[in-house]
Design a protein around this motif. Structure first.
Motif, PDB file in Angstrom:
ATOM      1  N   GLY A 141       0.649  -1.226  -0.038  1.00  0.00           N
ATOM      2  CA  GLY A 141      -0.116   0.081  -0.019  1.00  0.00           C
ATOM      3  C   GLY A 141       0.899   1.301   0.053  1.00  0.00           C
ATOM      4  N   GLN A 142       2.002   1.191   0.702  1.00  0.00           N
ATOM      5  CA  GLN A 142       2.729   2.494   0.720  1.00  0.00           C
ATOM      6  C   GLN A 142       3.516   2.438  -0.292  1.00  0.00           C
ATOM      7  OE1 GLN A 142       5.276   1.094   4.078  1.00  0.00           O
ATOM      8  NE2 GLN A 142       4.127   2.542   5.434  1.00  0.00           N
ATOM      9  N   GLN A 143       4.190   1.417  -1.033  1.00  0.00           N
ATOM     10  CA  GLN A 143       4.644   1.564  -2.547  1.00  0.00           C
ATOM     11  C   GLN A 143       3.734   2.194  -3.319  1.00  0.00           C
ATOM     12  OE1 GLN A 143       7.249  -1.657  -3.719  1.00  0.00           O
ATOM     13  NE2 GLN A 143       6.726  -2.656  -1.876  1.00  0.00           N
ATOM     14  N   GLN A 144       2.470   1.696  -3.550  1.00  0.00           N
ATOM     15  CA  GLN A 144       1.396   2.351  -4.467  1.00  0.00           C
ATOM     16  C   GLN A 144       1.177   3.701  -4.073  1.00  0.00           C
ATOM     17  OE1 GLN A 144       0.979   1.941  -7.145  1.00  0.00           O
ATOM     18  NE2 GLN A 144      -0.879   0.628  -7.702  1.00  0.00           N
ATOM     19  N   ARG A 145       1.144   4.270  -2.918  1.00  0.00           N
ATOM     20  CA  ARG A 145       1.128   5.511  -2.675  1.00  0.00           C
ATOM     21  C   ARG A 145       2.133   6.422  -3.330  1.00  0.00           C
ATOM     22  NH1 ARG A 145      -0.290   6.421   3.290  1.00  0.00           N
ATOM     23  NH2 ARG A 145       0.389   4.437   3.691  1.00  0.00           N
ATOM     24  N   VAL A 146       3.237   5.961  -3.050  1.00  0.00           N
ATOM     25  CA  VAL A 146       4.614   6.493  -3.517  1.00  0.00           C
ATOM     26  C   VAL A 146       4.542   6.483  -5.091  1.00  0.00           C
ATOM     27  CG1 VAL A 146       7.212   6.390  -4.093  1.00  0.00           C
ATOM     28  CG2 VAL A 146       6.277   5.748  -1.621  1.00  0.00           C
ATOM     29  N   ALA A 147       4.039   5.427  -5.596  1.00  0.00           N
ATOM     30  CA  ALA A 147       3.997   5.248  -7.127  1.00  0.00           C
ATOM     31  C   ALA A 147       2.984   6.208  -7.460  1.00  0.00           C
ATOM     32  CB  ALA A 147       3.473   3.971  -7.636  1.00  0.00           C
ATOM     33  N   ILE A 148       1.954   6.642  -6.926  1.00  0.00           N
ATOM     34  CA  ILE A 148       0.943   7.798  -7.186  1.00  0.00           C
ATOM     35  C   ILE A 148       1.603   9.209  -7.228  1.00  0.00           C
ATOM     36  CG2 ILE A 148      -0.978   9.052  -6.529  1.00  0.00           C
ATOM     37  CD1 ILE A 148      -2.088   6.067  -5.479  1.00  0.00           C
ATOM     38  N   ALA A 149       2.392   9.233  -5.983  1.00  0.00           N
ATOM     39  CA  ALA A 149       3.204  10.496  -5.800  1.00  0.00           C
ATOM     40  C   ALA A 149       4.074  10.896  -6.889  1.00  0.00           C
ATOM     41  CB  ALA A 149       3.743  10.566  -4.417  1.00  0.00           C
ATOM     42  N   ARG A 150       4.593   9.785  -7.257  1.00  0.00           N
ATOM     43  CA  ARG A 150       5.725   9.856  -8.546  1.00  0.00           C
ATOM     44  C   ARG A 150       5.077  10.310  -9.688  1.00  0.00           C
ATOM     45  NH1 ARG A 150       9.197   4.744 -10.691  1.00  0.00           N
ATOM     46  NH2 ARG A 150       7.080   4.018 -11.073  1.00  0.00           N
ATOM     47  N   ALA A 151       3.940   9.661  -9.865  1.00  0.00           N
ATOM     48  CA  ALA A 151       3.316  10.192 -11.091  1.00  0.00           C
ATOM     49  C   ALA A 151       2.796  11.719 -11.332  1.00  0.00           C
ATOM     50  CB  ALA A 151       1.989   9.249 -11.275  1.00  0.00           C
ATOM     51  N   LEU A 152       2.348  12.160  -9.839  1.00  0.00           N
ATOM     52  CA  LEU A 152       1.920  13.610  -9.639  1.00  0.00           C
ATOM     53  C   LEU A 152       3.078  14.432  -9.893  1.00  0.00           C
ATOM     54  CD1 LEU A 152      -0.379  13.084  -6.761  1.00  0.00           C
ATOM     55  CD2 LEU A 152      -1.053  13.652  -9.055  1.00  0.00           C
ATOM     56  N   ALA A 153       4.392  13.817  -9.492  1.00  0.00           N
ATOM     57  CA  ALA A 153       5.426  14.652  -9.545  1.00  0.00           C
ATOM     58  C   ALA A 153       5.989  15.191 -11.001  1.00  0.00           C
ATOM     59  CB  ALA A 153       6.745  13.939  -9.308  1.00  0.00           C
ATOM     60  N   MET A 154       5.302  14.749 -11.950  1.00  0.00           N
ATOM     61  CA  MET A 154       5.231  15.243 -13.390  1.00  0.00           C
ATOM     62  C   MET A 154       4.313  16.111 -13.680  1.00  0.00           C
ATOM     63  SD  MET A 154       8.045  14.236 -14.739  1.00  0.00           S
ATOM     64  CE  MET A 154       8.286  14.575 -16.371  1.00  0.00           C
ATOM     65  N   ASN A 155       3.477  16.554 -12.479  1.00  0.00           N
ATOM     66  CA  ASN A 155       2.201  17.573 -12.816  1.00  0.00           C
ATOM     67  C   ASN A 155       1.330  17.290 -13.787  1.00  0.00           C
ATOM     68  OD1 ASN A 155       0.917  19.983 -12.034  1.00  0.00           O
ATOM     69  ND2 ASN A 155       2.202  21.116 -13.200  1.00  0.00           N
ATOM     70  N   PRO A 156       0.798  16.076 -13.922  1.00  0.00           N
ATOM     71  CA  PRO A 156       0.114  15.487 -15.151  1.00  0.00           C
ATOM     72  C   PRO A 156      -1.219  16.417 -15.250  1.00  0.00           C
ATOM     73  CG  PRO A 156       0.057  14.012 -13.237  1.00  0.00           C
ATOM     74  CD  PRO A 156       1.106  14.963 -12.991  1.00  0.00           C
ATOM     75  N   LYS A 157      -1.913  16.413 -16.364  1.00  0.00           N
ATOM     76  CA  LYS A 157      -3.006  16.913 -16.523  1.00  0.00           C
ATOM     77  C   LYS A 157      -4.216  16.066 -16.084  1.00  0.00           C
ATOM     78  CE  LYS A 157      -2.282  21.080 -18.104  1.00  0.00           C
ATOM     79  NZ  LYS A 157      -2.334  21.570 -19.605  1.00  0.00           N
ATOM     80  N   VAL A 158      -4.081  14.746 -16.339  1.00  0.00           N
ATOM     81  CA  VAL A 158      -4.912  13.567 -15.992  1.00  0.00           C
ATOM     82  C   VAL A 158      -3.957  12.405 -15.516  1.00  0.00           C
ATOM     83  CG1 VAL A 158      -4.642  13.115 -18.545  1.00  0.00           C
ATOM     84  CG2 VAL A 158      -6.720  12.124 -17.241  1.00  0.00           C
ATOM     85  N   MET A 159      -4.741  11.584 -14.659  1.00  0.00           N
ATOM     86  CA  MET A 159      -4.203  10.505 -14.206  1.00  0.00           C
ATOM     87  C   MET A 159      -4.846   9.361 -14.651  1.00  0.00           C
ATOM     88  SD  MET A 159      -1.493  11.113 -11.946  1.00  0.00           S
ATOM     89  CE  MET A 159      -1.498   9.901 -10.792  1.00  0.00           C
ATOM     90  N   LEU A 160      -4.365   8.373 -15.159  1.00  0.00           N
ATOM     91  CA  LEU A 160      -5.023   7.118 -15.559  1.00  0.00           C
ATOM     92  C   LEU A 160      -4.411   5.805 -14.319  1.00  0.00           C
ATOM     93  CD1 LEU A 160      -3.742   7.321 -19.318  1.00  0.00           C
ATOM     94  CD2 LEU A 160      -5.925   8.341 -18.004  1.00  0.00           C
ATOM     95  N   PHE A 161      -5.338   5.195 -14.029  1.00  0.00           N
ATOM     96  CA  PHE A 161      -5.082   4.154 -13.009  1.00  0.00           C
ATOM     97  C   PHE A 161      -5.659   2.991 -13.701  1.00  0.00           C
ATOM     98  CE2 PHE A 161      -5.586   8.104 -10.245  1.00  0.00           C
ATOM     99  CZ  PHE A 161      -4.532   7.906  -9.298  1.00  0.00           C
ATOM    100  N   ASP A 162      -4.728   1.893 -13.465  1.00  0.00           N
ATOM    101  CA  ASP A 162      -5.331   0.708 -14.124  1.00  0.00           C
ATOM    102  C   ASP A 162      -5.250  -0.314 -13.116  1.00  0.00           C
ATOM    103  OD1 ASP A 162      -5.942  -1.524 -15.360  1.00  0.00           O
ATOM    104  OD2 ASP A 162      -4.307  -1.498 -16.700  1.00  0.00           O
ATOM    105  N   GLU A 163      -6.254  -0.534 -12.291  1.00  0.00           N
ATOM    106  CA  GLU A 163      -6.555  -1.593 -11.200  1.00  0.00           C
ATOM    107  C   GLU A 163      -5.350  -1.068 -10.028  1.00  0.00           C
ATOM    108  OE1 GLU A 163      -7.578  -5.528 -11.804  1.00  0.00           O
ATOM    109  OE2 GLU A 163      -8.457  -5.140 -13.698  1.00  0.00           O
ATOM    110  N   PRO A 164      -5.466  -0.001  -9.597  1.00  0.00           N
ATOM    111  CA  PRO A 164      -4.317   0.305  -8.597  1.00  0.00           C
ATOM    112  C   PRO A 164      -4.420  -0.565  -7.367  1.00  0.00           C
ATOM    113  CG  PRO A 164      -6.116   2.003  -8.564  1.00  0.00           C
ATOM    114  CD  PRO A 164      -6.235   1.213  -9.697  1.00  0.00           C
ATOM    115  N   THR A 165      -5.640  -1.339  -6.849  1.00  0.00           N
ATOM    116  CA  THR A 165      -5.585  -1.833  -5.669  1.00  0.00           C
ATOM    117  C   THR A 165      -5.553  -3.396  -6.024  1.00  0.00           C
ATOM    118  OG1 THR A 165      -7.838  -1.599  -5.646  1.00  0.00           O
ATOM    119  CG2 THR A 165      -6.421   0.317  -4.456  1.00  0.00           C
ATOM    120  N   SER A 166      -5.490  -3.940  -7.158  1.00  0.00           N
ATOM    121  CA  SER A 166      -5.593  -5.304  -7.374  1.00  0.00           C
ATOM    122  C   SER A 166      -4.567  -6.233  -6.754  1.00  0.00           C
ATOM    123  CB  SER A 166      -5.853  -5.583  -9.004  1.00  0.00           C
ATOM    124  OG  SER A 166      -7.105  -5.126  -9.178  1.00  0.00           O
TER     125      SER A 166
END
Ligand code: ADP
Ligand code: MG
Length: 241
Positions: A141-166
């Motif tokens: 769960g912590q790793q996935q939260r880091v992965a989300i933060a890492r994607a946000l670090a590029m300041n995206p306009k849209v976020m695409l999540f593919d089964e982020p909790t599966s």
């Protein structure tokens, strides 16, 4: 923000997306549900051209992505953050460096700015005390939260999540969904493929039900979950709810 018109995708003779049309508006949270193999991941990957559609077009902020050269495409891809089922953090980098590397290397962001941004994002996902930790020492769960933060670090306009909790143990699903929900509340435009129906009901502005390469039905969570029109949607919901 994103439009997709007459999208088709085949792998050899296997027609995975048959004629997909739709759009994602700025600030909208679109949740895609549907049985395994229905084409959800393929659609998501087509949106940022990780997968090249066989035909049809993808328009992102009024620019047709289909047909762009690789350099231009990469610039636009940076504006679409993607989070997968598997977290794919850089194992040899600390959490903080995982968040700093792309802004510095890809965008040329100054080190100090990348650092303060990384700390702000870690705080946003509730992991400010994990800056020096390495991915292997974190829970899923912590790793996935880091992965989300890492994607946000590029300041995206849209976020695409593919089964982020599966891929997570059940007790960690909630903390990741909470981060995604908080993000939705900031007004981030998002497309989320998920099997978490309670979450879909709560955060989606619009739910799309896919089956066998088609969008069978779409609507508000109330329409889709409480008053589905198509038998295929009803059958699917009967199995998962
Ligand atoms: P979902 O995400 O809804 O489970 P996918 O989009 O992953 O569905 O897959 C839809 C279909 O496309 C499946 O039959 C799958 O085997 C096929 N498929 C997906 N990616 C590839 C690929 N890279 N090569 C060949 N077939 C693929
Ligand atoms: Mg999938």
């Amino acid at each position: 923000m994103i439009k997709f018109n007459h999208l088709k995708k085949s792998f050899d003779k296997n027609e995975v997306l048959i004629d997909i049309n739709g759009e994602v508006k700025k600030g909208e949270v679109v949740v895609i549900i549907g049985p395994s193999g229905s084409g959800k991941s393929t659609l998501l990957r087509c949106l940022n051209l990780l997968e090249t559609p066989t035909s049809g077009e993808i328009i992102f902020e009024d620019i047709a992505l289909t047909g762009l050269n690789e350099t231009k495409l990469n610039q636009l891809r940076e504006k679409m953050g993607m989070v997968f089922q598997s977290f794919n953090l850089f194992p040899h980098l600390s959490v903080l460096d995982n968040l700093k590397i792309a802004p510095i290397k890809v965008k040329g962001m100054p080190e100090t700015e990348a650092e303060s941004q990384a700390r702000r994002l870690l705080k946003q996902v509730g992991l400010e005390d994990k800056d020096t930790a390495y991915p292997a020492s974190l829970s899923g769960g912590q790793q996935q939260r880091v992965a989300i933060a890492r994607a946000l670090a590029m300041n995206p306009k849209v976020m695409l999540f593919d089964e982020p909790t599966s891929a997570l143990d059940p007790e960690m699903v909630g903390e990741v969904l909470k981060v995604i929900q908080d993000l939705a509340e900031t007004g981030m435009t998002m497309v989320v493929v998920t099997h978490e129906m309670g979450f879909a009901k709560q955060v989606a502005d619009r739910v799309i039900f896919m089956d066998a390469g088609y969008i069978v039905e779409e609507g508000t969570p109330e329409q889709l979950f409480d008053h589905p029109e198509h038998n295929r949607t009803k059958d699917f919901l009967a199995k998962v709810l």
